[in-house]
Design a protein around this motif. Structure first.
Motif, PDB file in Angstrom:
ATOM      1  N   GLN A 303       0.828  -1.210   0.000  1.00  8.23           N
ATOM      2  CA  GLN A 303       0.000   0.000   0.000  1.00  8.23           C
ATOM      3  C   GLN A 303       0.865   1.264   0.000  1.00  8.23           C
ATOM      4  OE1 GLN A 303      -3.249   0.251  -0.475  1.00  8.23           O
ATOM      5  NE2 GLN A 303      -3.153   2.488  -0.335  1.00  8.23           N
ATOM      6  N   GLU A 304       1.996   1.183   0.663  1.00  9.66           N
ATOM      7  CA  GLU A 304       2.900   2.329   0.758  1.00  9.66           C
ATOM      8  C   GLU A 304       3.283   2.868  -0.630  1.00  9.66           C
ATOM      9  OE1 GLU A 304       6.639   1.030   2.341  1.00  9.66           O
ATOM     10  OE2 GLU A 304       7.527   2.954   1.720  1.00  9.66           O
ATOM     11  N   GLY A 305       3.484   1.955  -1.579  1.00  3.77           N
ATOM     12  CA  GLY A 305       3.827   2.366  -2.946  1.00  3.77           C
ATOM     13  C   GLY A 305       2.691   3.157  -3.579  1.00  3.77           C
ATOM     14  N   VAL A 306       1.473   2.656  -3.387  1.00  6.54           N
ATOM     15  CA  VAL A 306       0.289   3.343  -3.933  1.00  6.54           C
ATOM     16  C   VAL A 306       0.181   4.741  -3.321  1.00  6.54           C
ATOM     17  CG1 VAL A 306      -2.213   3.191  -4.249  1.00  6.54           C
ATOM     18  CG2 VAL A 306      -0.856   1.094  -4.085  1.00  6.54           C
ATOM     19  N   ASP A 307       0.388   4.820  -2.008  1.00  4.97           N
ATOM     20  CA  ASP A 307       0.258   6.105  -1.316  1.00  4.97           C
ATOM     21  C   ASP A 307       1.271   7.132  -1.814  1.00  4.97           C
ATOM     22  OD1 ASP A 307      -1.751   4.958   0.107  1.00  4.97           O
ATOM     23  OD2 ASP A 307      -0.556   4.584   1.920  1.00  4.97           O
ATOM     24  N   ARG A 308       2.491   6.654  -2.078  1.00  5.44           N
ATOM     25  CA  ARG A 308       3.523   7.591  -2.559  1.00  5.44           C
ATOM     26  C   ARG A 308       3.138   8.192  -3.912  1.00  5.44           C
ATOM     27  NH1 ARG A 308       9.508   5.360  -2.725  1.00  5.44           N
ATOM     28  NH2 ARG A 308       9.929   7.295  -3.846  1.00  5.44           N
ATOM     29  N   VAL A 309       2.612   7.356  -4.784  1.00  6.32           N
ATOM     30  CA  VAL A 309       2.203   7.845  -6.112  1.00  6.32           C
ATOM     31  C   VAL A 309       1.106   8.897  -5.934  1.00  6.32           C
ATOM     32  CG1 VAL A 309       1.281   7.215  -8.371  1.00  6.32           C
ATOM     33  CG2 VAL A 309       2.759   5.621  -7.149  1.00  6.32           C
ATOM     34  N   GLU A 310       0.123   8.566  -5.093  1.00  3.44           N
ATOM     35  CA  GLU A 310      -0.997   9.483  -4.884  1.00  3.44           C
ATOM     36  C   GLU A 310      -0.519  10.821  -4.314  1.00  3.44           C
ATOM     37  OE1 GLU A 310      -4.034   8.188  -2.127  1.00  3.44           O
ATOM     38  OE2 GLU A 310      -5.510   9.488  -3.101  1.00  3.44           O
ATOM     39  N   HIS A 311       0.344  10.752  -3.307  1.00  2.00           N
ATOM     40  CA  HIS A 311       0.854  11.993  -2.701  1.00  2.00           C
ATOM     41  C   HIS A 311       1.521  12.880  -3.738  1.00  2.00           C
ATOM     42  CE1 HIS A 311       0.971  10.346   1.624  1.00  2.00           C
ATOM     43  NE2 HIS A 311      -0.074  11.124   1.423  1.00  2.00           N
ATOM     44  N   HIS A 312       2.360  12.251  -4.543  1.00  6.43           N
ATOM     45  CA  HIS A 312       3.116  13.064  -5.496  1.00  6.43           C
ATOM     46  C   HIS A 312       2.199  13.702  -6.543  1.00  6.43           C
ATOM     47  CE1 HIS A 312       6.437  14.792  -7.497  1.00  6.43           C
ATOM     48  NE2 HIS A 312       6.261  14.094  -8.618  1.00  6.43           N
ATOM     49  N   LEU A 313       1.281  12.918  -7.071  1.00  4.64           N
ATOM     50  CA  LEU A 313       0.374  13.470  -8.087  1.00  4.64           C
ATOM     51  C   LEU A 313      -0.465  14.600  -7.485  1.00  4.64           C
ATOM     52  CD1 LEU A 313      -0.755  10.191  -9.924  1.00  4.64           C
ATOM     53  CD2 LEU A 313       0.996  11.831 -10.650  1.00  4.64           C
ATOM     54  N   LEU A 314      -0.915  14.415  -6.239  1.00  5.29           N
ATOM     55  CA  LEU A 314      -1.692  15.479  -5.578  1.00  5.29           C
ATOM     56  C   LEU A 314      -0.833  16.716  -5.328  1.00  5.29           C
ATOM     57  CD1 LEU A 314      -3.806  13.426  -2.991  1.00  5.29           C
ATOM     58  CD2 LEU A 314      -4.651  14.595  -5.050  1.00  5.29           C
ATOM     59  N   ASP A 315       0.415  16.495  -4.909  1.00  3.82           N
ATOM     60  CA  ASP A 315       1.341  17.623  -4.679  1.00  3.82           C
ATOM     61  C   ASP A 315       1.413  18.539  -5.897  1.00  3.82           C
ATOM     62  OD1 ASP A 315       2.182  17.244  -2.122  1.00  3.82           O
ATOM     63  OD2 ASP A 315       4.082  16.257  -2.629  1.00  3.82           O
ATOM     64  N   VAL A 316       1.585  17.928  -7.074  1.00  4.30           N
ATOM     65  CA  VAL A 316       1.781  18.747  -8.273  1.00  4.30           C
ATOM     66  C   VAL A 316       0.452  19.259  -8.842  1.00  4.30           C
ATOM     67  CG1 VAL A 316       3.899  17.501  -8.852  1.00  4.30           C
ATOM     68  CG2 VAL A 316       1.777  16.881  -9.999  1.00  4.30           C
ATOM     69  N   GLY A 317      -0.658  18.800  -8.266  1.00  2.44           N
ATOM     70  CA  GLY A 317      -1.968  19.322  -8.684  1.00  2.44           C
ATOM     71  C   GLY A 317      -2.630  18.511  -9.780  1.00  2.44           C
ATOM     72  N   LEU A 318      -2.192  17.249  -9.950  1.00  4.40           N
ATOM     73  CA  LEU A 318      -2.832  16.395 -10.960  1.00  4.40           C
ATOM     74  C   LEU A 318      -4.004  15.638 -10.334  1.00  4.40           C
ATOM     75  CD1 LEU A 318       0.320  15.062 -12.826  1.00  4.40           C
ATOM     76  CD2 LEU A 318      -1.661  16.120 -13.948  1.00  4.40           C
ATOM     77  N   PRO A 319      -5.021  15.283 -11.135  1.00  2.04           N
ATOM     78  CA  PRO A 319      -6.121  14.481 -10.598  1.00  2.04           C
ATOM     79  C   PRO A 319      -5.665  13.044 -10.345  1.00  2.04           C
ATOM     80  CG  PRO A 319      -6.374  14.756 -12.965  1.00  2.04           C
ATOM     81  CD  PRO A 319      -5.177  15.584 -12.563  1.00  2.04           C
ATOM     82  N   THR A 320      -6.304  12.381  -9.391  1.00  2.00           N
ATOM     83  CA  THR A 320      -5.925  10.999  -9.059  1.00  2.00           C
ATOM     84  C   THR A 320      -7.115  10.038  -9.067  1.00  2.00           C
ATOM     85  OG1 THR A 320      -6.208  11.521  -6.715  1.00  2.00           O
ATOM     86  CG2 THR A 320      -3.959  11.656  -7.590  1.00  2.00           C
ATOM     87  N   LYS A 321      -8.331  10.592  -9.132  1.00  2.69           N
ATOM     88  CA  LYS A 321      -9.521   9.729  -9.041  1.00  2.69           C
ATOM     89  C   LYS A 321     -10.457   9.971 -10.227  1.00  2.69           C
ATOM     90  CE  LYS A 321     -11.146  11.187  -5.044  1.00  2.69           C
ATOM     91  NZ  LYS A 321     -10.266  12.266  -4.621  1.00  2.69           N
ATOM     92  N   ILE A 322     -11.210   8.951 -10.589  1.00  2.00           N
ATOM     93  CA  ILE A 322     -12.177   9.117 -11.682  1.00  2.00           C
ATOM     94  C   ILE A 322     -13.156  10.239 -11.329  1.00  2.00           C
ATOM     95  CG2 ILE A 322     -13.970   7.991 -13.067  1.00  2.00           C
ATOM     96  CD1 ILE A 322     -12.547   5.348 -12.669  1.00  2.00           C
ATOM     97  N   SER A 323     -13.509  10.333 -10.040  1.00  2.00           N
ATOM     98  CA  SER A 323     -14.483  11.363  -9.642  1.00  2.00           C
ATOM     99  C   SER A 323     -13.900  12.785  -9.710  1.00  2.00           C
ATOM    100  CB  SER A 323     -15.015  11.070  -8.237  1.00  2.00           C
ATOM    101  OG  SER A 323     -13.941  11.008  -7.323  1.00  2.00           O
ATOM    102  N   ASP A 324     -12.603  12.908  -9.947  1.00  2.00           N
ATOM    103  CA  ASP A 324     -12.039  14.257 -10.171  1.00  2.00           C
ATOM    104  C   ASP A 324     -12.433  14.809 -11.542  1.00  2.00           C
ATOM    105  OD1 ASP A 324     -10.736  14.263  -7.726  1.00  2.00           O
ATOM    106  OD2 ASP A 324      -8.865  13.446  -8.541  1.00  2.00           O
ATOM    107  N   ILE A 325     -12.903  13.938 -12.431  1.00  2.00           N
ATOM    108  CA  ILE A 325     -13.297  14.397 -13.774  1.00  2.00           C
ATOM    109  C   ILE A 325     -14.689  15.019 -13.675  1.00  2.00           C
ATOM    110  CG2 ILE A 325     -13.739  13.678 -16.173  1.00  2.00           C
ATOM    111  CD1 ILE A 325     -11.993  11.174 -15.547  1.00  2.00           C
ATOM    112  N   PRO A 326     -14.864  16.274 -14.092  1.00  2.32           N
ATOM    113  CA  PRO A 326     -16.181  16.895 -13.979  1.00  2.32           C
ATOM    114  C   PRO A 326     -17.215  16.208 -14.880  1.00  2.32           C
ATOM    115  CG  PRO A 326     -14.633  18.367 -15.117  1.00  2.32           C
ATOM    116  CD  PRO A 326     -13.853  17.174 -14.665  1.00  2.32           C
ATOM    117  N   GLY A 327     -18.464  16.164 -14.418  1.00  5.19           N
ATOM    118  CA  GLY A 327     -19.547  15.584 -15.224  1.00  5.19           C
ATOM    119  C   GLY A 327     -19.722  14.104 -14.972  1.00  5.19           C
TER     120      GLY A 327
END
Ligand code: NAD
Ligand code: ZN
Length: 382
Positions: A303-327
């Motif tokens: 899980q730690e690997g997954v969390d690191r990817v998520e943290h980094h993408l969020l840090d730079v302001g990229l979306p990480t979840k399908i629900s981040d897509i509007p509509g």
């Protein structure tokens, strides 16, 4: 005043060169701030006496074309400029036809140069024009988006879209030279910069854990435009060049570059490529997240690997979840249909790029579609 190639290299020690090793078709990617200033002498040294048809889009043309033509002119290179509307819609037959005719009308010969000044749209379209006119003219890329500098200008895939799908018509056609001026990215909108950054992070995630760690510490400077940006572009180009040299026509290892892209393409297709909702790099960011989560589901990584990817993408302001897509998004079944069309299905199984951890992606040919469908159903609900 720099007037020889030797001077250009010695006066600009900050420029890095990545060699794409493809035998007789090998070429250099020169990377650094203000590489553009040396474009004239570099091109004149490579193609003495050649003229250039510069293909650009309206946005890039307004910002950078005049200066670029002056630089070529100062090195004695005559040029014509052909401008297309900005945006993905230009990657189509009518535009391809128009450009081929305009290059011929400008009396360009086989040894003359088609020069792409723009993002991936201009690069893909121009490369196909270069491959086609007179059965192959010289081709030089001056990529102006981060995505184009680290991805689309490296590797020789060129082409246009068809009514049957994206990038379905084209050719493998390698350029003679790629000039990545990292300062030209200063005018790129933040959203486009971020989208290109998803591909930079991808190189770390697929095969280079040290690079990913480096990005975790240095991403702010990459965005700000310091020497770290040059470093990130150079390492990304090197990563892609290594894979392409090994597997030019995507028979094996090149598939790793598709990390996050199966899910990402399905999401792009599900929003009908409406870039207000989702641009390619954002789809890749969400797709890489899904690839890591799905790999976690298969117990391939902690899980730690997954969390690191998520943290980094969020840090730079990229979306990480399908629900981040509007509509509204379609149901999992529809996404599965898109994935099945996009992928080679072999004996009912799907091929995916999965991972055993950061920097350890691999090609898995035996993925059970039911597992993917159930996973997506869950992700669509969260
Ligand atoms: P793009 O070319 O549409 O550029 C994005 C936007 O940025 C455009 O509006 C453009 O006018 C603008 N722009 C470009 N440079 C700018 C600058 N320096 N300052 C301000 N604005 C600037 O899109 P892209 O993201 O560069 O490329 C996407 C395309 O690349 C897609 O068509 C995709 O299929 C293709 N692609 C190809 C490969 C390949 O291997 N050939 C790989 C990945 C993507
Ligand atoms: Zn991509």
């Amino acid at each position: 005043m720099t007037d020889t190639l030797a001077n250009a290299d010695s006066e600009t020690p900050n420029h890095q060169t990545v060699r794409v090793d493809l035998g007789r078709r090998s070429y250099d990617i020169v990377i650094g701030r203000d590489v553009l200033e040396t474009a004239g002498i570099r091109i004149a040294a490579l193609k003495p006496g050649a003229r250039a048809a510069i293909i650009t889009d309206e946005t890039v043309g307004k910002l950078h074309l005049d200066r670029f033509r002056d630089i070529l002119n100062a090195a004695g290179i005559q040029s014509v400029a052909l401008t297309i509307p900005a945006g993905e819609a230009s990657k189509r037959f009518e535009m391809f036809e128009r450009l081929c005719d305009e290059v011929l009308a400008a009396r360009m010969e086989r040894g003359d140069i088609v020069l792409a000044l723009g993002g991936g749209v201009v690069g893909d379209l121009s490369g196909f024009v270069a491959a086609s006119v007179r059965r192959g003219m010289s081709f030089i890329q001056v990529p102006t988006t981060l995505l184009a500098q680290v991805d689309s200008s490296v590797g020789g895939k060129t082409g246009i879209n068809s009514r049957h799908g994206k990038n379905l018509i084209g050719a493998f056609y390698q350029p003679d030279l790629v000039l990545c001026d990292t300062s030209i990215l200063d005018t790129l909108p933040l959203r486009d910069f971020r989208a290109g950054y998803a591909e930079v992070a991808k190189y770390g995630l697929l095969g280079d854990a040290d690079f990913f760690s480096w990005l975790e510490s240095n991403w702010k400077a990459v965005f700000a435009g310091g020497t770290e940006r040059d470093e990130a572009v150079a390492r990304s180009c090197q990563a892609k060049a290594d894979v392409v040299a090994e597997d030019e026509q995507e028979a094996g290892r090149r598939a790793l570059l598709n990390l996050g892209h199966t899910f990402g393409h399905a999401l792009e297709s599900a929003v009908a490529y409406e870039t207000e909702r989702l641009v390619h790099g954002e789809g890749v960011a969400i797709g890489m997240m899904l690839a890591h989560e799905f790999s976690r589901r298969l117990d391939l990584l902690p899980q730690e690997g997954v969390d690191r990817v998520e943290h980094h993408l969020l840090d730079v302001g990229l979306p990480t979840k399908i629900s981040d897509i509007p509509g509204q998004m379609p149901p999992a079944e529809t996404l599965m249909d898109i994935i099945a069309q996009d992928k080679k299905v072999s004996r009912g199984n799907l091929t995916f790029i999965l991972t055993r951890g950061i920097g350890s992606a691999f090609v898995e040919k035996g993925v059970d579609p039911i597992l993917v469908r159930d996973f997506l159903t869950e992700k669509l609900a969260s």
